[in-house]
Design an enzyme around this catalytic site. Sequence first.
Site, PDB file in Angstrom:
ATOM      1  N   TYR A  52       0.810  -1.214   0.000  1.00 57.64           N
ATOM      2  CA  TYR A  52       0.000   0.000   0.000  1.00 57.64           C
ATOM      3  C   TYR A  52       0.842   1.262   0.000  1.00 57.64           C
ATOM      4  CZ  TYR A  52      -4.341  -2.538   0.474  1.00 57.64           C
ATOM      5  OH  TYR A  52      -5.421  -3.347   0.219  1.00 57.64           O
TER       6      TYR A  52
ATOM      7  N   GLY B 296       4.644   1.206  -0.849  1.00 55.76           N
ATOM      8  CA  GLY B 296       5.639   1.114  -1.922  1.00 55.76           C
ATOM      9  C   GLY B 296       5.024   1.339  -3.302  1.00 55.76           C
TER      10      GLY B 296
ATOM     11  N   ASP C 294       9.163  -7.168  -5.139  1.00 58.42           N
ATOM     12  CA  ASP C 294       8.472  -7.833  -4.031  1.00 58.42           C
ATOM     13  C   ASP C 294       8.678  -9.334  -4.204  1.00 58.42           C
ATOM     14  OD1 ASP C 294       5.851  -6.583  -2.167  1.00 58.42           O
ATOM     15  OD2 ASP C 294       6.239  -8.734  -2.179  1.00 58.42           O
TER      16      ASP C 294
ATOM     17  N   PRO D 167       4.867  -5.356  10.946  1.00 52.74           N
ATOM     18  CA  PRO D 167       3.682  -5.612  11.781  1.00 52.74           C
ATOM     19  C   PRO D 167       4.039  -5.740  13.258  1.00 52.74           C
ATOM     20  CG  PRO D 167       4.388  -7.634  10.699  1.00 52.74           C
ATOM     21  CD  PRO D 167       5.264  -6.542  10.165  1.00 52.74           C
TER      22      PRO D 167
ATOM     23  N   GLU E 186       6.567   7.829   5.470  1.00 50.82           N
ATOM     24  CA  GLU E 186       5.482   8.167   4.555  1.00 50.82           C
ATOM     25  C   GLU E 186       4.245   8.566   5.352  1.00 50.82           C
ATOM     26  OE1 GLU E 186       5.467   8.708   1.278  1.00 50.82           O
ATOM     27  OE2 GLU E 186       3.528   9.444   1.923  1.00 50.82           O
TER      28      GLU E 186
ATOM     29  N   GLU F  90      -4.553   6.154   3.379  1.00 50.86           N
ATOM     30  CA  GLU F  90      -5.200   5.349   2.359  1.00 50.86           C
ATOM     31  C   GLU F  90      -6.537   5.980   1.973  1.00 50.86           C
ATOM     32  OE1 GLU F  90      -5.171   1.179   3.383  1.00 50.86           O
ATOM     33  OE2 GLU F  90      -3.072   1.314   3.964  1.00 50.86           O
TER      34      GLU F  90
ATOM     35  N   LYS G 250       7.377  10.028  12.880  1.00 54.72           N
ATOM     36  CA  LYS G 250       6.326   9.216  12.245  1.00 54.72           C
ATOM     37  C   LYS G 250       5.429   8.566  13.299  1.00 54.72           C
ATOM     38  CE  LYS G 250       3.812   7.100   9.486  1.00 54.72           C
ATOM     39  NZ  LYS G 250       2.816   7.762   8.666  1.00 54.72           N
TER      40      LYS G 250
ATOM     41  N   CYS H 180      -1.984   1.081  10.575  1.00 52.70           N
ATOM     42  CA  CYS H 180      -0.945   1.909  11.201  1.00 52.70           C
ATOM     43  C   CYS H 180      -1.209   2.320  12.640  1.00 52.70           C
ATOM     44  CB  CYS H 180      -0.715   3.155  10.363  1.00 52.70           C
ATOM     45  SG  CYS H 180       0.014   2.778   8.765  1.00 52.70           S
TER      46      CYS H 180
ATOM     47  N   LYS I 102      -0.815  -0.358  15.537  1.00 53.62           N
ATOM     48  CA  LYS I 102       0.545  -0.910  15.492  1.00 53.62           C
ATOM     49  C   LYS I 102       1.574   0.121  15.961  1.00 53.62           C
ATOM     50  CE  LYS I 102       2.411  -0.960  11.201  1.00 53.62           C
ATOM     51  NZ  LYS I 102       3.574  -0.062  11.137  1.00 53.62           N
TER      52      LYS I 102
ATOM     53  N   ARG J   7     -20.950   5.544  11.720  1.00 56.30           N
ATOM     54  CA  ARG J   7     -20.143   6.580  11.079  1.00 56.30           C
ATOM     55  C   ARG J   7     -20.864   7.920  10.986  1.00 56.30           C
ATOM     56  NH1 ARG J   7     -14.698   5.397  10.273  1.00 56.30           N
ATOM     57  NH2 ARG J   7     -14.480   3.195   9.835  1.00 56.30           N
TER      58      ARG J   7
HETATM   59  P1  NAD Z   1       2.140  -4.123   2.847  1.00 50.62           P
HETATM   60  O1  NAD Z   1       2.041  -5.345   3.669  1.00 50.62           O
HETATM   61  O2  NAD Z   1       0.990  -3.686   2.007  1.00 50.62           O
HETATM   62  O3  NAD Z   1       3.385  -4.271   1.843  1.00 50.62           O
HETATM   63  C1  NAD Z   1       4.639  -4.733   2.216  1.00 50.62           C
HETATM   64  C2  NAD Z   1       5.194  -5.606   1.085  1.00 50.62           C
HETATM   65  O4  NAD Z   1       6.560  -5.937   1.384  1.00 50.62           O
HETATM   66  C3  NAD Z   1       4.471  -6.947   0.907  1.00 50.62           C
HETATM   67  O5  NAD Z   1       3.946  -7.018  -0.416  1.00 50.62           O
HETATM   68  C4  NAD Z   1       5.566  -7.997   1.162  1.00 50.62           C
HETATM   69  O6  NAD Z   1       5.449  -9.126   0.320  1.00 50.62           O
HETATM   70  C5  NAD Z   1       6.820  -7.225   0.844  1.00 50.62           C
HETATM   71  N1  NAD Z   1       8.034  -7.794   1.458  1.00 50.62           N
HETATM   72  C6  NAD Z   1       8.221  -8.149   2.755  1.00 50.62           C
HETATM   73  N2  NAD Z   1       9.478  -8.589   2.932  1.00 50.62           N
HETATM   74  C7  NAD Z   1      10.103  -8.523   1.736  1.00 50.62           C
HETATM   75  C8  NAD Z   1      11.419  -8.838   1.282  1.00 50.62           C
HETATM   76  N3  NAD Z   1      12.347  -9.299   2.122  1.00 50.62           N
HETATM   77  N4  NAD Z   1      11.705  -8.645  -0.016  1.00 50.62           N
HETATM   78  C9  NAD Z   1      10.778  -8.172  -0.873  1.00 50.62           C
HETATM   79  N5  NAD Z   1       9.525  -7.842  -0.497  1.00 50.62           N
HETATM   80  C10 NAD Z   1       9.185  -8.018   0.787  1.00 50.62           C
HETATM   81  O7  NAD Z   1       2.576  -2.946   3.841  1.00 50.62           O
HETATM   82  P2  NAD Z   1       2.302  -1.365   3.666  1.00 50.62           P
HETATM   83  O8  NAD Z   1       0.947  -1.026   4.127  1.00 50.62           O
HETATM   84  O9  NAD Z   1       2.745  -0.937   2.314  1.00 50.62           O
HETATM   85  O10 NAD Z   1       3.299  -0.799   4.762  1.00 50.62           O
HETATM   86  C11 NAD Z   1       4.696  -0.814   4.575  1.00 50.62           C
HETATM   87  C12 NAD Z   1       5.342   0.056   5.618  1.00 50.62           C
HETATM   88  O11 NAD Z   1       4.896   1.404   5.487  1.00 50.62           O
HETATM   89  C13 NAD Z   1       5.017  -0.332   7.062  1.00 50.62           C
HETATM   90  O12 NAD Z   1       6.161  -0.111   7.850  1.00 50.62           O
HETATM   91  C14 NAD Z   1       3.926   0.631   7.444  1.00 50.62           C
HETATM   92  O13 NAD Z   1       3.909   0.877   8.830  1.00 50.62           O
HETATM   93  C15 NAD Z   1       4.331   1.872   6.700  1.00 50.62           C
HETATM   94  N6  NAD Z   1       3.234   2.797   6.397  1.00 50.62           N
HETATM   95  C16 NAD Z   1       2.027   2.345   5.955  1.00 50.62           C
HETATM   96  C17 NAD Z   1       1.022   3.235   5.621  1.00 50.62           C
HETATM   97  C18 NAD Z   1      -0.314   2.767   5.125  1.00 50.62           C
HETATM   98  O14 NAD Z   1      -1.202   3.590   5.000  1.00 50.62           O
HETATM   99  N7  NAD Z   1      -0.519   1.492   4.843  1.00 50.62           N
HETATM  100  C19 NAD Z   1       1.255   4.601   5.708  1.00 50.62           C
HETATM  101  C20 NAD Z   1       2.491   5.052   6.144  1.00 50.62           C
HETATM  102  C21 NAD Z   1       3.469   4.125   6.478  1.00 50.62           C
HETATM  103  C1  UDX Z   2      -2.988   7.016   8.852  1.00 53.64           C
HETATM  104  C2  UDX Z   2      -2.416   8.444   8.866  1.00 53.64           C
HETATM  105  O1  UDX Z   2      -3.465   9.380   8.663  1.00 53.64           O
HETATM  106  C3  UDX Z   2      -1.361   8.602   7.786  1.00 53.64           C
HETATM  107  O2  UDX Z   2      -0.773   9.891   7.863  1.00 53.64           O
HETATM  108  C4  UDX Z   2      -0.306   7.541   7.984  1.00 53.64           C
HETATM  109  O3  UDX Z   2       0.672   7.626   6.971  1.00 53.64           O
HETATM  110  C5  UDX Z   2      -0.913   6.156   8.002  1.00 53.64           C
HETATM  111  O4  UDX Z   2      -1.934   6.077   8.993  1.00 53.64           O
HETATM  112  P1  UDX Z   2      -4.753   5.712   7.355  1.00 53.64           P
HETATM  113  O5  UDX Z   2      -4.733   4.723   8.456  1.00 53.64           O
HETATM  114  O6  UDX Z   2      -4.557   5.253   5.972  1.00 53.64           O
HETATM  115  O7  UDX Z   2      -3.637   6.836   7.607  1.00 53.64           O
HETATM  116  O8  UDX Z   2      -6.158   6.499   7.380  1.00 53.64           O
HETATM  117  P2  UDX Z   2      -6.753   7.655   8.309  1.00 53.64           P
HETATM  118  O9  UDX Z   2      -7.478   8.582   7.436  1.00 53.64           O
HETATM  119  O10 UDX Z   2      -5.747   8.239   9.206  1.00 53.64           O
HETATM  120  O11 UDX Z   2      -7.839   6.876   9.170  1.00 53.64           O
HETATM  121  C6  UDX Z   2      -7.492   5.941  10.168  1.00 53.64           C
HETATM  122  C7  UDX Z   2      -8.732   5.454  10.890  1.00 53.64           C
HETATM  123  O12 UDX Z   2      -9.258   6.489  11.715  1.00 53.64           O
HETATM  124  C8  UDX Z   2      -9.866   5.041   9.955  1.00 53.64           C
HETATM  125  O13 UDX Z   2     -10.497   3.882  10.452  1.00 53.64           O
HETATM  126  C9  UDX Z   2     -10.794   6.224   9.994  1.00 53.64           C
HETATM  127  O14 UDX Z   2     -12.117   5.878   9.701  1.00 53.64           O
HETATM  128  C10 UDX Z   2     -10.629   6.665  11.433  1.00 53.64           C
HETATM  129  N1  UDX Z   2     -10.969   8.079  11.640  1.00 53.64           N
HETATM  130  C11 UDX Z   2     -10.242   9.062  11.057  1.00 53.64           C
HETATM  131  C12 UDX Z   2     -12.057   8.420  12.456  1.00 53.64           C
HETATM  132  O15 UDX Z   2     -12.724   7.537  12.992  1.00 53.64           O
HETATM  133  N2  UDX Z   2     -12.353   9.736  12.642  1.00 53.64           N
HETATM  134  C13 UDX Z   2     -11.639  10.741  12.077  1.00 53.64           C
HETATM  135  O16 UDX Z   2     -11.963  11.906  12.309  1.00 53.64           O
HETATM  136  C14 UDX Z   2     -10.540  10.403  11.254  1.00 53.64           C
END
Ligand code: NAD
Ligand code: UDX
Length: 471
Positions: free
Chosen positions: A14, A16, A36, A95, A170, A174, A225, A281, A284, A447
């Site tokens: 999500y 990368g 990946d 995770p 980042e 989402e 972060k 996020c 965790k 909601r």
């Molecule tokens: P994700 O699980 O969607 O993606 C991670 C990918 O890494 C998977 O596809 C997995 O197969 C791959 N992977 C794991 N080990 C590997 C290896 N050794 N070589 C190659 N590929 C490998 O996770 P995500 O949601 O993209 O989150 C990634 C990081 O970014 C986490 O640390 C998370 O906390 C952070 N983050 C996530 C969000 C979000 O909104 N999801 C926002 C900001 C930061």
């Molecule tokens: C969050 C951070 O916003 C983002 O900056 C970081 O990089 C990753 O984590 P995300 O989890 O994708 O992003 O969505 P976000 O919009 O923050 O919502 C998180 C949860 O809080 C959702 O379940 C959302 O419905 C809830 N939320 C958010 C509320 O219940 N009320 C609000 O006012 C805002």
Amino acid sequence: SKKITKICCIGAGYVGGPTMAVIAQKCPDVKVTVVDINEKRIAAWNDEDLGKLPVYEPGLDKVVEEARGRNLFFSTEVDKAIDEAEMIFISVNTPTKTYGKGKGMAADLKFIELCARQIARVAKDDKIVVEKSTLPVRTAQALKSILHNTGSSPAGKEGGVQFDILSNPEFLAEGTAVEDLHAPDRVLIGGDNPEAIQALVDVYAHWVPAANILTTNVWSSELSKLTANAFLAQRVSSINALSELCEKTGADVNEVARAIGTDSRIGPKFLKASVGFGGSCFQKDILNLVYIAKSYGLHEVADYWEQVILMNDHQKRRFADNIVTTLYNTVSGKKIAFLGWAFKKDTNDTRESAAIHVADYLLNEQAEIVVYDPKVTEEQIYADLDYLNTRDEKENRKLVTVVNDPYKATDEAHAIAVLTEWDEFRAYDWQRIYDLMLKPSFVFDGRAVLDREKLKNFGFEIYIIGVGSCG
Ligand code: NAD
Ligand code: UDX
């Protein structure tokens, strides 16, 4: 500073996927390869049909269409991409640990370490390694140690490879990932080598104004972060805590949020009461923050932040509990229609979604649940429930049905629970839904998105989070 021409990103999830797609879109002079180990995921990123990308985000298909095959590539050849690149982003999952020391609290860094060892093994020339994953403060030190002490030509030795480590967390959310990446409030870069920092600044400077690119030391960047997510989640838990008091007192949490949000010091965003925050996020990262504070003996700091999680658990539980109480203290054998399963609108992501926990609670009460979500697959919903290990897979499939039509979901239902704020829910033919349902027809709006006056007039018994029963 060094001009970057080739970037590799390890992890096509999500973060990368969308992040690298936008870098490639905005930097046509840079070749970006996202790798990946998950072959299915890479195949989906390469699918001709842009509707099949593994991540659903509004606008992402357009970005991928523009850059893919030009300077954006998705591949499973990790070694090759590492070898070619001057700059390597690590964007793998981190995770919560499910075993051993720090179980249920600390971030599991095994995927990060594997990446570092692989980079050390493969690299034949100098690399800038960028932490894109969310990591505990001081992880860069561990990375440095692994990069510089393993591999075939350790740094410091004759002909050794030089690694610079940067932290570049980042902040995208989402559902709005592309928007957020196109116009970030800020880009944060932490590092100790000005040349390496400048090389990454130059990448972002292709589209981000200089004033929005902040540079700090590595530890500030790593800790910022976790801090940002803790503050954001804290606002949701704060308003959710008040939502319960509103329901008892006749105050309306939405009116309270508006009243306090107009104070410029508080601000209007992130004050929406809900059935509880979800997503991969918040929980965790706060658990990780709590664990780090504890590991330094800072127990008051740890307890303070832990309360944000406890409040969130309470919010999910009390929403489910209220459904049972309202339905005359039993939901056994009753059909409850779930509108929404994703943790927020405009995403197909369900990680830590409140819906999963509300469903689990109601299934323990022997309810029958029918789920409709516009973007989440049946396979994912069952996987989410199976992962809890509360009951066996057969039982989950017996009690839960997934449908692709909201009217089918609500047909002969005793109650509707709104778990996600999808826009389309407001636009449904609610008269038709009322006619389809059993009477009395209950709606539990977790909601606060539905039009309460309209629904009341159709005859619904409606409960709204932070308002209470109002029909
Ligand atoms: P994700 O699980 O969607 O993606 C991670 C990918 O890494 C998977 O596809 C997995 O197969 C791959 N992977 C794991 N080990 C590997 C290896 N050794 N070589 C190659 N590929 C490998 O996770 P995500 O949601 O993209 O989150 C990634 C990081 O970014 C986490 O640390 C998370 O906390 C952070 N983050 C996530 C969000 C979000 O909104 N999801 C926002 C900001 C930061
Ligand atoms: C969050 C951070 O916003 C983002 O900056 C970081 O990089 C990753 O984590 P995300 O989890 O994708 O992003 O969505 P976000 O919009 O923050 O919502 C998180 C949860 O809080 C959702 O379940 C959302 O419905 C809830 N939320 C958010 C509320 O219940 N009320 C609000 O006012 C805002």
